[in-house]
Design a protein around this motif. Structure first.
Motif: not given
Length: 430
Positions: A396-421
């Motif tokens: 996931v991190a590699q593809q985010a970098e290839l698309h000119g961005g970045r990936a990060e994990l934060v707390t989700s409003t659903l109670g678990g995790l949010r993967l934001a790219v």
């Protein structure tokens, strides 16, 4: 050599021009003298006719008066009948310049006057003047060559010193001081730039080699453990008499280890493919459509999980569709397998000139201290399931970098995790 060659060419061209000009000028001077002499003879033609026949030219001048081919009077050197004007004539192996004038009315009747002067004097002057030109040209070539040697040597001395210093490994001099020649400064700047590029390329090569070594060691370590366990299970199943239930358990464990090795190899293959990805793999795509395709496939693999898509109705982006699917599929798999999520929401929203792709779940989450580390290869969270390669989030991190961005994990409003790219949508960049 350049100064000598250039001067020689210029002097040679000038010498040819001057040789012709000198000869023409001296002949013109003789013609002027003949014009004067012809005028004097014609002005006194009656008296001249009486004395011309008694004169010897003595190699100085020859005069001939004639009428219709009949010689009326002539010096000892008789001139042939010639057309009116100036001509060059060779008589008795000697060159003469002749002026002929036709006279219609005179005391002696119609006649022609021919006056000749030898060219020996003019030729002697011409040779002398040409010698002066040659001497001056030779002096000019010698002076230009000497100045070229002195000034050219001084001009290229910094280049010679620069070459010597580079050859001896003494480093490049700084501009200024003795180093004042523009070409030498430009060469130094070019060499310094080239060395910087070589050093940068060498650093990248060393970094790539170190990354490759680390990656190979990590991959070998990750694959060695399940392969060793599989070997043990197979040897026990082969050599030991076991009841059916125990044998089935051992073979099941071997199959699980086999699946882990297989998933690791697939992930490694995808990572290698990502390293070779270029912007030519990008094409226009709708991220929302890709999200719906991802949850449709996930619904068949993970029945009973609530899956949904929110955000813009359409999100056109210039990207790699396979890379976007890789991000979404890995995010969904991680949420179900490691987070034990029962609800997953994918959202696609425009953010500036790019897109924000987010995957929310209601799973077990991940401690904040591990949310950055899990993007490294072969790193798992403390609550991760045993199966898996530890390469999902690295992909996931590699593809985010290839698309000119970045990936990060934060707390989700659903109670678990949010993967934001973040996705730049303007070409692949590293």
């Amino acid at each position: 050599m350049a100064a000598a060659t250039g001067t020689t060419l210029i002097v040679g061209a000038l010498a040819v021009f001057l040789f012709v000009a000198i000869e023409e000028n001296n002949i013109r001077h003789v013609d002027e003298q003949l014009d004067i002499m012809t005028g004097l003879v014609e002005a006194n033609v009656g008296t001249a006719q009486l004395f011309i026949g008694r004169l010897s030219d003595g190699g100085i001048a020859a005069i001939t008066l004639s009428h219709d081919g009949t010689v009326l009077a002539s010096t000892s050197t008789e001139l042939p009948r010639l057309p009116e004007g100036h001509q060059t004539l060779v008589m008795a192996d000697a060159g003469y310049r002749v002026k002929t004038m036709e006279v219609e009315q005179s005391p002696i009747g119609p006649h022609s006057v021919s006056v000749a002067a030898p060219l020996s004097a003019a030729e002697s002057v011409t040779r002398e003047q040409r010698q002066h030109v040659l001497l001056a040209g030779a002096a000019a070539i010698a002076v230009a060559s000497g100045l070229g040697w002195i000034l050219g040597g001084r001009a290229i001395r910094p280049l010679v010193d620069l070459t010597r210093r580079i050859d001896e490994g003494g480093g490049l001099p700084e501009a200024g001081g003795w180093f004042r020649v523009r070409e030498a400064e430009q060469l130094t700047a070019a060499v310094r730039s080239m060395l910087a590029r070589i050093d940068s390329a060498q650093q990248r090569t060393m970094s790539a080699l170190e990354t490759a070594r680390t990656f190979a060691n990590s991959a070998a370590h990750e694959l060695r453990t399940p392969l060793t366990a599989m070997r043990t299970d197979i040897e026990i199943a082969r050599d030991v008499e076991l009841v059916a239930d125990v044998r089935a358990e051992i073979l099941g464990d071997a199959l699980r280890k086999h699946s882990r090795v297989e998933s690791t190899l697939v992930a490694l293959e995808l990572l290698a493919a990502g390293e070779l990805t270029s912007e030519h793999a990008n094409e226009p795509a709708d991220l929302v459509e890709l999200a719906y395709l991802a949850i449709a496939d996930a619904a068949r693999v993970h029945p009973g999980i609530h899956l949904g898509v929110s955000g813009d109705e359409r999100a056109d982006c210039h990207c790699s569709p396979a890379g976007i699917r890789l991000i979404l599929d890995n995010a969904i798999t991680n949420a179900v397998r490691h987070g034990r999520a029962t609800r997953i929401e994918i959202s696609v929203q425009r953010a500036g000139h790019g897109m924000l792709l987010a995957v929310d779940d209601n799973g077990a989450g991940l401690p904040e201290g591990e949310r950055t580390a899990v993007f490294a290869r072969f790193r798992r969270g403390t609550g991760a399931a045993r199966e898996g390669s530890g390469l999902g989030l690295a992909l996931v991190a590699q593809q985010a970098e290839l698309h000119g961005g970045r990936a990060e994990l934060v707390t989700s409003t659903l109670g678990g995790l949010r993967l934001a790219v973040d996705i730049a949508c303007s070409g692949i960049g590293r």
